[in-house]
Design a protein around this motif. Structure first.
Motif, short mmCIF file in Angstrom:
data_model
loop_
_atom_site.label_atom_id
_atom_site.label_comp_id
_atom_site.label_asym_id
_atom_site.label_seq_id
_atom_site.Cartn_x
_atom_site.Cartn_y
_atom_site.Cartn_z
N GLY A 253 0.84 -1.18 0.00
CA GLY A 253 0.00 0.00 0.00
C GLY A 253 0.88 1.24 0.00
O GLY A 253 2.00 1.22 -0.52
N THR A 254 0.38 2.33 0.58
CA THR A 254 1.20 3.54 0.73
C THR A 254 2.54 3.18 1.37
O THR A 254 3.60 3.55 0.89
CB THR A 254 0.47 4.58 1.59
OG1 THR A 254 -0.77 4.92 0.96
CG2 THR A 254 1.30 5.83 1.75
N SER A 255 2.46 2.42 2.46
CA SER A 255 3.65 1.82 3.05
C SER A 255 3.70 0.35 2.64
O SER A 255 2.78 -0.16 2.01
CB SER A 255 3.59 1.94 4.58
OG SER A 255 2.44 1.28 5.09
N ALA A 294 4.08 1.69 -2.33
CA ALA A 294 3.36 2.17 -3.51
C ALA A 294 3.40 3.70 -3.61
O ALA A 294 3.26 4.25 -4.72
CB ALA A 294 1.91 1.68 -3.48
N SER A 295 3.62 4.39 -2.51
CA SER A 295 3.76 5.84 -2.57
C SER A 295 4.96 6.25 -3.42
O SER A 295 4.97 7.34 -4.00
CB SER A 295 3.89 6.43 -1.16
OG SER A 295 5.01 5.87 -0.49
N GLY A 393 -2.77 -2.09 -3.22
CA GLY A 393 -2.82 -1.58 -4.59
C GLY A 393 -1.66 -2.05 -5.45
O GLY A 393 -1.81 -2.25 -6.66
N GLY A 394 -0.48 -2.26 -4.84
CA GLY A 394 0.67 -2.73 -5.60
C GLY A 394 0.52 -4.15 -6.09
O GLY A 394 1.31 -4.61 -6.92
N GLY A 418 -7.50 -9.62 -3.40
CA GLY A 418 -6.41 -9.19 -2.53
C GLY A 418 -6.17 -7.70 -2.55
O GLY A 418 -5.68 -7.13 -1.58
N GLU A 419 -6.52 -7.05 -3.68
CA GLU A 419 -6.29 -5.61 -3.75
C GLU A 419 -7.28 -4.82 -2.89
O GLU A 419 -7.09 -3.63 -2.65
CB GLU A 419 -6.38 -5.14 -5.21
CG GLU A 419 -7.76 -5.19 -5.82
CD GLU A 419 -8.16 -6.58 -6.31
OE1 GLU A 419 -9.29 -6.73 -6.81
OE2 GLU A 419 -7.34 -7.51 -6.19
N VAL A 420 -8.33 -5.49 -2.40
CA VAL A 420 -9.30 -4.80 -1.55
C VAL A 420 -8.65 -4.43 -0.21
O VAL A 420 -8.91 -3.37 0.36
CB VAL A 420 -10.55 -5.68 -1.32
CG1 VAL A 420 -11.51 -5.01 -0.35
CG2 VAL A 420 -11.25 -5.94 -2.65
#
Length: 483
Positions: A253-255, A294-295, A393-394, A418-420
């Protein structure tokens, strides 16, 4: 039907899930972040409430009317300071805020048993050092503080009127005795607080309140129960069935996080490995945590003037180890294994042939190398990891997955849905709360839609760059300390 809500950093996601776990609908709403000073990262808590409302109301009304329970997941470690009227006294200080580095040292000096009690080294991302910073720099606000809540628990307060938190999220405050699953009076005293400032503790699948009449009417639901929920990583794990000893996932994700479920409390603070409670009774977990994942993709896309799909396509077209470029992904500092909020990213070894595609390739590789450092720290603690379920998201990019699998020497499993991410786990915890069903019956592993085994040839290509990556950070840190 169960509603799961994930209060993230960049947005709020809401999902509706059937009894059999099938995802019926999802919606999201964005969130702004404020960085008023170097190392600072803040949000207005009421923005979370507004975004939660927007995301839920974007779901189909006819489905909302069938919801039996609500579960909440959320970004961890954020400090929401409330006054006697239960209103925020200042913006929330977020998980990726690094201002309280000095206070970490002060906290461990005030309570020498910090690492034994909490299972973690004090880091500025955690909640307790933030309160020490407020006490030192904003004494009037600290004096007025009556309650400290985590992000998702502030949303719960607004939705239900209840002050409650689950074990997994609370473990990230440094106020929880991880083995005992209870607030530590010693850790609270070290920050000038006591239990009166803390919410009551519940397990993630326990009922922690019910929607208020006003919220229920606005959302088109009954006054259904709200589960204890979970911190985002534990919720993500519950959503994809990472609930038994040794189960593991990679969250992009972001992290970025590597999460391993454990049947007992196994701290390893010396390598900045996190040891927290799971959101399920009698379970814990270890994590390596990387503040930027992903950030970095969003950052790289902005840097090269491309959108994210074009940036990712450029990386794939350039190929793996296409050029000499190295990227250190420490855009917001780093936790595992460096524990350094002052760490900063770097783009190294550029030449006349460097182009956006090669920069994109270096960014993907750099994030993978950071996770290679993280999994090495987990393995040094005796944790065996052979497979990782991929969420976030990644998880959409299998090209990135091939790089990660090779760098980490681990097989990746891409799961349906899994992206949820954490919102799915929050919905599963809501189901447990509403029905009393066991976690084994509700937190099922979704079908594997794709698997990526580590490619030895790719690993051989990446090995020299991984070695250079690991050599670059000590050199850059020395340069920083000398200037």
């Amino acid at each position: 039907m169960y509603l799961g809500v994930d209060i993230g950093t960049s947005g709020v996601k809401a999902v509706l899930v059937q009894d059999d776990g099938a995802l019926l609908a999802q919606a999201s709403a964005p969130l702004p972040i404020s960085r008023p000073d170097p190392l600072w990262s803040e949000q207005n808590p009421n923005d979370w409430v507004a975004a939660t409302d927007a995301a839920v109301l974007a779901l189909p009304l006819d489905l909302r009317g069938r919801v039996q329970a609500v579960g909440l997941a959320g970004q961890m470690h954020g400090a929401v300071l409330l006054g006697s009227d239960d209103k925020p006294l200042r913006p929330a200080i977020l998980w990726n805020d690094g201002r309280s580095f000095a206070e970490c040292t002060e906290l461990e000096a005030a309570e020498p048993g910090t690492r034994v009690i909490t299972g973690n080294i004090a880091m500025p991302g955690f909640t307790a050092p933030k309160l020490l910073w407020v006490r030192k720099h904003e004494p009037a606000i600290f004096a007025a503080t009556r309650t400290v809540l985590l992000p998702k628990d502030y949303v719960r307060l607004v939705l239900t009127g209840e002050k409650a938190s689950d074990m997994s999220d609370s473990a990230g405050t440094l106020w929880l005795d991880g083995a005992a699953r209870d607030w530590s009076d010693a850790m609270l005293a070290a920050t000038g607080l006591d239990r009166s400032a803390m919410p009551r503790l519940v397990e993630g699948g326990a009922i922690a309140g019910q929607l208020s009449a006003v919220t229920a009417a606005r959302w088109g639901m009954g006054r259904v129960p709200v589960a204890g929920g979970a911190g985002d990583n534990a919720a993500g794990a519950a959503g994809v069935g990472v609930i038994a000893d040794g189960d593991a996932l990679l969250s992009l994700g972001t992290s970025g996080v590597i999460f391993v479920a454990t049947a007992d409390f196994r701290p390893n603070p010396a390598r900045a490995v996190h040891a927290f409670c799971h959101c399920l009774p009698d379970m814990w977990h270890q994590m390596s945590v990387h503040l930027s994942a992903a950030s970095c993709i969003d950052w790289g896309a902005r840097l090269t003037g491309r959108d994210v799909p074009a940036f990712m396509a450029g990386a794939e077209a350039a190929g793996v180890a296409a050029g000499p470029e190295l990227f250190l992904p420490y855009l917001s500092g780093e936790r595992t294994p460096h524990n350094d909020p002052h760490a900063r990213g770097a783009l190294l070894r550029l030449d006349n042939e460097t182009d956006p595609g090669r920069i994109a390739a270096a960014v993907l590789e750099g994030v993978a190398f950071a996770h290679a450092d993280g999994i090495a720290a987990l393995r040094e603690a005796g944790t065996r990891i052979e497979q990782l379920a991929v969420i976030g998201g990644g998880a959409r990019s299998q090209h990135w997955g091939r790089i990660i699998a090779a760098a980490l020497d681990v097989e990746l499993h891409y799961l349906e849905g899994g992206e949820v991410g954490p919102a799915l786990g929050a919905a599963r915890l809501a189901q447990i709360a509403a029905t009393g069903a066991s976690p084994a019956d509700c937190c099922l592993r979704p079908p594997v839609r794709a698997g990526i085994a580590p490619d030895p040839m790719l690993a051989e290509q990446l090995a020299p760059k991984l070695a250079q990556f690991r050599a670059a950070w000590p050199a850059l840190r020395t340069l920083r300390e000398e200037t």
